[in-house]
Design a protein around this motif. Structure first.
Motif, PDB file in Angstrom:
ATOM      1  N   GLY A  12      61.287 -34.596   1.415  1.00 23.44           N
ATOM      2  CA  GLY A  12      59.878 -35.213   0.763  1.00 23.44           C
ATOM      3  C   GLY A  12      60.043 -36.781   0.789  1.00 23.44           C
ATOM      4  N   TRP A  13      60.280 -37.411   1.936  1.00 30.49           N
ATOM      5  CA  TRP A  13      60.669 -38.670   1.914  1.00 30.49           C
ATOM      6  C   TRP A  13      59.511 -39.641   1.515  1.00 30.49           C
ATOM      7  CZ3 TRP A  13      59.507 -43.234   4.840  1.00 30.49           C
ATOM      8  CH2 TRP A  13      60.252 -44.132   4.512  1.00 30.49           C
ATOM      9  N   GLY A  14      59.818 -40.595   0.539  1.00 29.41           N
ATOM     10  CA  GLY A  14      58.556 -41.438   0.151  1.00 29.41           C
ATOM     11  C   GLY A  14      57.721 -40.952  -0.848  1.00 29.41           C
ATOM     12  N   VAL A  15      57.833 -39.561  -1.224  1.00 27.88           N
ATOM     13  CA  VAL A  15      57.067 -39.081  -2.511  1.00 27.88           C
ATOM     14  C   VAL A  15      57.892 -39.150  -3.808  1.00 27.88           C
ATOM     15  CG1 VAL A  15      56.031 -37.025  -3.235  1.00 27.88           C
ATOM     16  CG2 VAL A  15      56.333 -37.295  -0.773  1.00 27.88           C
ATOM     17  N   PRO A  16      57.089 -39.898  -4.504  1.00 28.53           N
ATOM     18  CA  PRO A  16      57.532 -39.956  -5.933  1.00 28.53           C
ATOM     19  C   PRO A  16      57.527 -38.498  -6.611  1.00 28.53           C
ATOM     20  CG  PRO A  16      55.992 -41.715  -5.756  1.00 28.53           C
ATOM     21  CD  PRO A  16      55.892 -40.672  -4.476  1.00 28.53           C
ATOM     22  N   LEU A  17      58.672 -38.012  -7.269  1.00 26.38           N
ATOM     23  CA  LEU A  17      58.972 -36.804  -7.937  1.00 26.38           C
ATOM     24  C   LEU A  17      59.082 -37.099  -9.445  1.00 26.38           C
ATOM     25  CD1 LEU A  17      60.802 -34.551  -5.394  1.00 26.38           C
ATOM     26  CD2 LEU A  17      58.111 -34.876  -5.652  1.00 26.38           C
ATOM     27  N   SER A  43      67.302 -42.879  -0.159  1.00 28.28           N
ATOM     28  CA  SER A  43      66.115 -43.886  -0.393  1.00 28.28           C
ATOM     29  C   SER A  43      65.044 -42.913  -1.225  1.00 28.28           C
ATOM     30  CB  SER A  43      65.603 -44.269   1.171  1.00 28.28           C
ATOM     31  OG  SER A  43      65.337 -43.001   1.719  1.00 28.28           O
ATOM     32  N   SER A  44      65.158 -41.610  -1.292  1.00 27.99           N
ATOM     33  CA  SER A  44      64.201 -40.780  -1.872  1.00 27.99           C
ATOM     34  C   SER A  44      64.725 -40.808  -3.406  1.00 27.99           C
ATOM     35  CB  SER A  44      64.221 -39.458  -1.361  1.00 27.99           C
ATOM     36  OG  SER A  44      63.660 -39.248  -0.023  1.00 27.99           O
ATOM     37  N   ALA A  45      65.801 -40.770  -3.404  1.00 30.19           N
ATOM     38  CA  ALA A  45      66.303 -40.786  -4.963  1.00 30.19           C
ATOM     39  C   ALA A  45      65.924 -41.980  -5.834  1.00 30.19           C
ATOM     40  CB  ALA A  45      68.000 -40.990  -4.843  1.00 30.19           C
ATOM     41  N   LEU A  46      65.554 -43.013  -5.065  1.00 31.60           N
ATOM     42  CA  LEU A  46      64.863 -44.187  -5.727  1.00 31.60           C
ATOM     43  C   LEU A  46      63.558 -43.961  -6.492  1.00 31.60           C
ATOM     44  CD1 LEU A  46      65.549 -46.926  -3.244  1.00 31.60           C
ATOM     45  CD2 LEU A  46      66.723 -46.535  -5.012  1.00 31.60           C
ATOM     46  N   ASP A  69      70.727 -31.481  -9.538  1.00 27.85           N
ATOM     47  CA  ASP A  69      71.312 -31.286  -8.023  1.00 27.85           C
ATOM     48  C   ASP A  69      70.588 -31.461  -6.849  1.00 27.85           C
ATOM     49  OD1 ASP A  69      73.869 -29.630  -9.310  1.00 27.85           O
ATOM     50  OD2 ASP A  69      72.128 -29.155 -10.382  1.00 27.85           O
ATOM     51  N   ASN A  70      71.143 -32.076  -5.990  1.00 34.67           N
ATOM     52  CA  ASN A  70      70.535 -32.473  -4.764  1.00 34.67           C
ATOM     53  C   ASN A  70      71.776 -32.007  -3.512  1.00 34.67           C
ATOM     54  OD1 ASN A  70      68.043 -33.598  -5.599  1.00 34.67           O
ATOM     55  ND2 ASN A  70      69.513 -34.935  -6.649  1.00 34.67           N
ATOM     56  N   PHE A  71      70.954 -32.117  -2.381  1.00 34.01           N
ATOM     57  CA  PHE A  71      71.566 -31.815  -1.104  1.00 34.01           C
ATOM     58  C   PHE A  71      71.205 -32.785  -0.055  1.00 34.01           C
ATOM     59  CE2 PHE A  71      71.874 -29.907   3.098  1.00 34.01           C
ATOM     60  CZ  PHE A  71      73.081 -29.319   3.145  1.00 34.01           C
ATOM     61  N   TYR A  72      71.986 -33.157   0.725  1.00 35.44           N
ATOM     62  CA  TYR A  72      71.748 -33.790   2.103  1.00 35.44           C
ATOM     63  C   TYR A  72      72.916 -33.253   3.356  1.00 35.44           C
ATOM     64  CZ  TYR A  72      75.516 -37.111   1.410  1.00 35.44           C
ATOM     65  OH  TYR A  72      77.103 -37.696   1.289  1.00 35.44           O
ATOM     66  N   ALA A  73      72.035 -33.276   4.544  1.00 40.83           N
ATOM     67  CA  ALA A  73      72.864 -32.814   5.666  1.00 40.83           C
ATOM     68  C   ALA A  73      73.724 -33.886   5.916  1.00 40.83           C
ATOM     69  CB  ALA A  73      71.642 -32.509   6.760  1.00 40.83           C
ATOM     70  N   ALA A  74      75.124 -33.325   6.385  1.00 35.00           N
ATOM     71  CA  ALA A  74      76.019 -34.137   6.800  1.00 35.00           C
ATOM     72  C   ALA A  74      76.887 -33.244   7.939  1.00 35.00           C
ATOM     73  CB  ALA A  74      76.980 -34.837   6.026  1.00 35.00           C
ATOM     74  N   PRO A  75      76.761 -33.538   9.218  1.00 38.89           N
ATOM     75  CA  PRO A  75      76.140 -34.857   9.810  1.00 38.89           C
ATOM     76  C   PRO A  75      74.536 -34.485   9.753  1.00 38.89           C
ATOM     77  CG  PRO A  75      76.843 -33.288  11.416  1.00 38.89           C
ATOM     78  CD  PRO A  75      77.523 -32.548  10.234  1.00 38.89           C
ATOM     79  N   SER A  76      73.712 -35.602   9.898  1.00 40.93           N
ATOM     80  CA  SER A  76      72.410 -35.433   9.851  1.00 40.93           C
ATOM     81  C   SER A  76      71.824 -34.511  11.045  1.00 40.93           C
ATOM     82  CB  SER A  76      71.615 -36.794   9.989  1.00 40.93           C
ATOM     83  OG  SER A  76      71.913 -37.227  11.390  1.00 40.93           O
ATOM     84  N   VAL A  77      70.540 -34.017  10.784  1.00 47.71           N
ATOM     85  CA  VAL A  77      70.019 -32.913  11.649  1.00 47.71           C
ATOM     86  C   VAL A  77      68.596 -33.462  11.661  1.00 47.71           C
ATOM     87  CG1 VAL A  77      71.553 -30.986  10.951  1.00 47.71           C
ATOM     88  CG2 VAL A  77      69.173 -31.422   9.526  1.00 47.71           C
TER      89      VAL A  77
END
Length: 182
Positions: free
Chosen positions: A98-103, A121-124, A130-138
């Motif tokens: 949900g990039w760019g969406v204020p939550l 950038s979304s965390a801003l 709890d959150n998750f991000y892909a590594a390596p990116s997909v």
């Protein structure tokens, strides 16, 4: 009983079927009641249509847990605020890319991102718990198509310190669903 509400993005419905298959929810002892917002009939980003869909298909007295993806995050976050204004309960809100969406909300919020930049950038704009991000990116759609193959980091706090635990997107989602008992 709580229902799992799926708010897909703008893509083929088969990707959502693949997403749900990757979570293996039907293999659990108590598979959740799942409602999928029909993005083939309405815009994924339309909060009014999502709220109308909820009102027509789910009792206001029963709590919901929302998983949304991409453009679906835009419509879903506003729809759950409306759901609460009507008296409904939101157990948790999970946003995939949900990039760019204020939550924000008075319910647990979790972000799942296809790469570190999207996570950071979304965390801003509100990252919740709890959150998750892909590594390596997909690729963006790969996160929705096959969450069971997307490796990365579960980000959580312990004793006011950020911790990173290796996992997959599907395992992270399953952990959250178990936490909220869907």
């Amino acid at each position: 009983m709580m229902s799992l509400i799926i708010c897909p993005g703008i893509h083929e419905p088969k990707l959502t079927e693949s997403f749900l298959a990757g979570l293996q929810l039907n293999n659990s002892q108590n598979p959740p009641d799942i409602l999928i917002f029909p993005t083939q009939d309405y815009p994924a980003y339309s909060s009014g249509h999502i709220l109308q869909f909820l009102r027509q298909n789910h009792p206001l007295s029963s709590p919901i847990l929302v998983i949304s993806f991409s453009a679906g995050v835009v419509g879903a976050i506003a729809a759950v605020w409306g759901w609460q204004l009507l008296g409904g309960k939101v157990t948790a809100f999970i946003a995939l890319d949900g990039w760019g969406v204020p939550l924000a909300g008075n319910f647990p919020i979790h972000r799942i991102s296809h790469d570190y930049f999207t996570h950071w950038s979304s965390a801003l704009l509100g990252s919740g718990e709890d959150n998750f991000y892909a590594a390596p990116s997909v690729e963006h759609l790969e996160l929705w198509r096959q969450p069971q193959t997307v490796s990365g980091w579960w980000i959580h706090s312990q004793n006011h310190t950020e911790q990173k635990t290796p996992t997959t997107a599907a395992q992270f989602l399953t952990m959250l669903l178990d936490r909220y008992k869907t």
